[in-house]
Design a protein around this motif. Structure first.
Motif, short mmCIF file in Angstrom:
data_model
loop_
_atom_site.label_atom_id
_atom_site.label_comp_id
_atom_site.label_asym_id
_atom_site.label_seq_id
_atom_site.Cartn_x
_atom_site.Cartn_y
_atom_site.Cartn_z
N GLY A 30 0.79 -1.22 0.00
CA GLY A 30 0.00 0.00 0.00
C GLY A 30 0.82 1.27 0.00
N GLY A 31 2.09 1.17 -0.39
CA GLY A 31 2.96 2.34 -0.40
C GLY A 31 3.43 2.77 0.98
N THR A 32 3.29 1.90 1.97
CA THR A 32 3.70 2.24 3.33
C THR A 32 5.21 2.10 3.49
N GLN A 33 5.69 2.58 4.63
CA GLN A 33 7.11 2.55 4.95
C GLN A 33 7.26 2.31 6.45
N VAL A 34 8.26 1.54 6.84
CA VAL A 34 8.55 1.31 8.25
C VAL A 34 9.98 1.74 8.52
N VAL A 35 10.14 2.70 9.43
CA VAL A 35 11.45 3.21 9.81
C VAL A 35 11.65 2.95 11.30
#
Length: 291
Positions: A243-248
């Motif tokens: 879904g175009g997410t990002q985890v930082v």
């Protein structure tokens, strides 16, 4: 260690940040679950078209006003065009699912309260769809994670600081959520490596910071993260998630139970040092703006 953690938690209650009002907007209130709930609201001057709504959750023993003073997030909201709300927890804490707070043990529905607050504010301030973000410190970080787990339909991204999840708290979001998770390795209150902890409301068993980052990457279907370092701040960034997410995941070596670059009032001997190698408010504001 348990006795030390208990003492630290108690000191957080009596030595909370004392600051003048941080917003020209009047305090807000709503009734939910038979309880009068309150919050501090900041709307940037002259804002006609908000870029989003940020919910910022305070730590145990503090208030929404304290959270605003600790983070100086109003300045970020002014830069980014965010409406930001700082809710007050019952008994200065949150029902985050660990059973380690008065509201948890009394069956307070903080997930429902925050969802209602989000609904009201998105309607009242014409917040664009998919532009609701949540951050929080310590107990507020535990609550931010739980809210994302339970009500991902409302939230695009979270940025929890110095808090993870209870080991028994389920996390099955209805859709992917972007996450910037920030934690110091020398946190004496919420241990970086997880396990038993004792906070203001009692004992709990928690997921480690690294394990929670792994869990969010798995939930969001992320590829392996890429590491970048700036002194003691190590950023593990997984992009191209579902879904175009990002985890930082932001690991700050040697940093304590504080808001990085924030205005914490307790000495290092109680909560550990505050890192200035990373600015949690500026970084979370940028992270939210990029979603």
């Amino acid at each position: 260690m348990v006795r030390i953690a208990t003492l630290l938690a108690g000191l957080l209650i009596v030595c909370g940040v004392v600051a003048p009002p941080v917003s020209a907007n009047p305090p807000g209130a709503l009734t939910f679950g038979g309880l009068q709930r309150t919050y501090v609201l900041h709307v940037p001057p002259g804002l006609d078209h908000p870029a989003g709504l940020v919910i910022s959750l305070h730590g145990a023993g503090q208030t929404g006003t304290d959270q605003a003073a600790l983070t100086s997030f109003n300045a970020i909201a002014d830069q980014r065009g965010f409406v930001v709300a700082y809710p007050d927890g019952i008994d200065f804490s949150w029902a985050d699912g660990r059973g380690a707070s008065v509201p948890d043990r009394d069956g307070v529905d903080d997930v429902g309260f925050l969802a209602t607050l989000i609904d009201n504010l998105t309607r009242d301030y014409a917040i664009p769809p998919g532009r609701v973000f949540v951050t929080g410190m310590s107990a507020g970080a535990f609550m931010a994670n739980r809210l994302a787990c339970d009500r991902a339909d409302l939230i695009a991204a979270i940025a929890p600081v110095a808090g993870t999840l209870g080991t028994g708290v389920p996390c099955n979001p209805s859709r992917p959520v972007s996450v910037m998770q920030i934690h110091g390795t020398a946190d004496p209150v919420v241990p970086f490596d997880g396990g038993p902890m004792v906070g203001r409301g009692g004992p709990s068993d928690i997921v480690s910071a690294s394990a929670l980052a792994d869990r969010w990457r798995a939930i969001d279907g992320c590829p392996a993260p890429v590491e970048n370092a700036n002194g003691e701040a190590h950023l593990f960034t997984a992009s191209g998630c579902a879904g175009g997410t990002q985890v930082v995941f932001v690991r700050i070596d040697g940093s304590g139970h504080t808001w990085p670059s924030g205005s914490f009032s307790l000495p290092d001997s109680m909560v550990g040092p505050t890192s200035h190698a990373f600015n949690a408010s500026a970084a979370s504001g940028q992270f939210f703006a990029s979603r």
